[in-house]
Each structure stands twice: as C-alpha cells, then as structure tokens.
Design a protein around this motif. Sequence first.
Motif, PDB file in Angstrom:
ATOM      1  N   ARG A  98       0.806  -1.176  -0.029  1.00  0.00           N
ATOM      2  CA  ARG A  98      -0.048  -0.167  -0.028  1.00  0.00           C
ATOM      3  C   ARG A  98       0.855   1.410  -0.102  1.00  0.00           C
ATOM      4  O   ARG A  98       0.428   2.300  -0.663  1.00  0.00           O
ATOM      5  CB  ARG A  98      -0.990  -0.175   1.099  1.00  0.00           C
ATOM      6  CG  ARG A  98      -1.994  -1.378   1.495  1.00  0.00           C
ATOM      7  CD  ARG A  98      -3.015  -0.938   0.195  1.00  0.00           C
ATOM      8  NE  ARG A  98      -4.096  -2.073   0.158  1.00  0.00           N
ATOM      9  CZ  ARG A  98      -5.003  -2.003   0.962  1.00  0.00           C
ATOM     10  NH1 ARG A  98      -5.491  -1.257   1.667  1.00  0.00           N
ATOM     11  NH2 ARG A  98      -6.016  -3.176   0.982  1.00  0.00           N
ATOM     12  N   LEU A 129      -6.633  -0.508   7.642  1.00  0.00           N
ATOM     13  CA  LEU A 129      -6.745  -1.601   7.350  1.00  0.00           C
ATOM     14  C   LEU A 129      -7.257  -2.501   8.434  1.00  0.00           C
ATOM     15  O   LEU A 129      -8.383  -3.276   8.308  1.00  0.00           O
ATOM     16  CB  LEU A 129      -5.408  -2.520   7.013  1.00  0.00           C
ATOM     17  CG  LEU A 129      -4.611  -1.929   5.678  1.00  0.00           C
ATOM     18  CD1 LEU A 129      -3.286  -2.737   5.720  1.00  0.00           C
ATOM     19  CD2 LEU A 129      -5.516  -2.677   4.647  1.00  0.00           C
ATOM     20  N   LEU A 206      -4.760  -1.538  -3.018  1.00  0.00           N
ATOM     21  CA  LEU A 206      -5.983  -0.666  -2.873  1.00  0.00           C
ATOM     22  C   LEU A 206      -6.550  -0.526  -4.372  1.00  0.00           C
ATOM     23  O   LEU A 206      -5.907  -0.063  -5.113  1.00  0.00           O
ATOM     24  CB  LEU A 206      -5.640   0.480  -2.228  1.00  0.00           C
ATOM     25  CG  LEU A 206      -6.722   1.365  -1.770  1.00  0.00           C
ATOM     26  CD1 LEU A 206      -7.555   0.760  -0.682  1.00  0.00           C
ATOM     27  CD2 LEU A 206      -6.494   2.835  -1.392  1.00  0.00           C
ATOM     28  N   ARG A 208      -8.275   0.896  -7.494  1.00  0.00           N
ATOM     29  CA  ARG A 208      -8.266   2.148  -8.188  1.00  0.00           C
ATOM     30  C   ARG A 208      -9.151   2.301  -9.468  1.00  0.00           C
ATOM     31  O   ARG A 208      -9.515   1.381  -9.734  1.00  0.00           O
ATOM     32  CB  ARG A 208      -6.751   2.432  -8.814  1.00  0.00           C
ATOM     33  CG  ARG A 208      -5.651   2.411  -7.646  1.00  0.00           C
ATOM     34  CD  ARG A 208      -4.510   2.976  -8.112  1.00  0.00           C
ATOM     35  NE  ARG A 208      -3.767   1.715  -9.065  1.00  0.00           N
ATOM     36  CZ  ARG A 208      -2.654   1.649  -9.097  1.00  0.00           C
ATOM     37  NH1 ARG A 208      -1.593   2.553  -8.560  1.00  0.00           N
ATOM     38  NH2 ARG A 208      -2.052   0.695 -10.062  1.00  0.00           N
TER      39      ARG A 208
END
Length: 319
Positions: A98, A129, A206, A208
């Motif tokens: 990340r 998280l 993550l 997008r």
Amino acid sequence: MMNQRIGQDGKRMYLQSFDCLKKTVQFEGLVGLYRGLLPPLLAVGPEKFIKFTVNDMLKSISDKDDGKANWVMEAASGACAGACQLLVTNPLEITKIRMQLQGETARLYKENGFRPPKAMSFSAVAADLGLSGLYKGAQACLLRDIPFGAIYFPAYSVFKDYLVNKDGYHGSASASHILLAGTLAGIPASFLTTPADLIKTRLQVLPRPGEVMYNGIGDCFRKVYEKEGPTAFFKGSVFRVCRIAPQFGISLLGYEKLSQLVGQGLTNSTPPTNAPVDPTDYRTAFNLRGLGEKSGDIDNLVRNLNIGFKGLNDRDDKS
C-alpha cells in the motif's frame, strides 16, 4: 510491475522493469525507490528467524541416522517453515504494498483528472486496514511462501554439499560456501513462486478507479491469464530474484554462523555433576589428561606406601 494492468486504451504504464525504474525516478525522485521501506525492515528479522528455526527443528527430527538427506522430509520441513512465517509476513507485506503504490496511485489520479488521495504513513495504513485487513490475501501469501520453502531448503542443501565436496573442504561449510549456496538456492525458489506473488499483490493492493477487481485467487488467476496472457505471471521476476536471492544468502549466513557459535558455547559448557553421561562421551565431557595425572600421583603414593611398609617389616624381623 506486478500490479501493472493493461489500460482501457490497451497501453501499459511500464514497458518493462527498467522502464519502471526510470519512470519512478523521473516522477517520484530517488525517494520513490525507498517508499515503503519500514515494513521490510521490521519483517526481515522475525520472518527469517521463524523460517530458519522451524526448518532446522523439523529437519533435526526427520534426519536419518546415517546422515543422508531425506529430500521429501527436507521439502516438507521447508514448506512448514514457510507457512509458520505468515503471522509476521502478511501484515507487513500488505502495508508495504500500500505504501509503495502511493506515488503511482497519485500520478494515475492526476492523469485522469481526479484528486489524488493523501499519502499515508506506516501507522496510518495499518490503522486503516485494521486487524482483519492486515491478513487480507493470506491464502495467496501461503500459496507463495509454502512452495518457496519447499524449493529453497532442499536446493540449499544440494548446493552446499556440492560446493563443500567440490573444494574438498573438511569439516563444516565455510562462510563463502553458505553465502553462495544460500544465494543460488534463492534463484529458483523466488523465480518459480513469482506467479503466486503476483496474485498476492493484486489481491492486496488498494483498488483504483477503472482497474479490474478480483474476487479471490481463482478469479485473479483467470482474469490475468485472459486479459494479459501467461507471461504476465512472471512480471518483475528478474528484479524479484535480484532482491530475494542475495537477501536469503546473507540472512542464512548470519543464521548459520550464529547457530554455530551458540552450539559451541553449549558444547564447551561444563556438565552438572549429577548429569548422566554416556560412556562414549567421557572424553568430551571430562578432561582425561587431568585424570591421567591424578591416577599417576595415586600410583606413586601407593608405591611409596608399599616401600615404607616393607622397610618397617624388615626392621621388625631383625629385632
């Protein structure tokens, strides 16, 4: 490289690994190359300690009395060692990923006219998280670490035995043997587990805007194969090998030498007086030279006493 997808226009962000290196320095500076450095620094010690210790423990149980390696048990020990490190590896892996992709994500947002998300620190990523999120992609992590251990440790034994026998070295392996064997074993182990590492990375990043979403290992494998082809599973394999192989060589060298020092310390320690000692261990457990000297003194004393008693008897007879 592992997270690179084919855009809607059919173009890729990076042509290959060196193009990724050049563009990262161009857009993020040299600092971008060290983004997400803290999680690996925190993970490398505990991770290697767990992996090497568990492997040694299981290997000592399964070793044959004749000293010959049992390759099936060697691979099984390595696989179990790889599984045990998950407790430490997965949380730090996902936070590392990340953090590393924050610069690239910000660039993609700007290029598409969106406001880039605020950069987050290690603690902020971990807090975002949560405990359950830190173990997202754990199954894929096991899919990588179990085969890695099953390949690495048998390969290390083969390379080390070959180097020792080739050089005609008597005794334990030298530092150069351990370093070279550990590095060479890391090459096939890291290369062959690259597909599993790619799937793990895709599941842990993550999401997008505009990118393909994945629902588990099987879905990720199918979509990558269909949209990017089989060669996509080995994206970034060269740089991965260049990082992992020497890292394991150095780590294993330190572990082996530390184990030897600890073992020598235990061997040289004086056993307790009430400890049962096998007859075959007398020579190593006790100082035989000192015992020999003491027995010689006792023989001389007895001899002198005999001479003294004999002289007294002669005097009595004469009187």
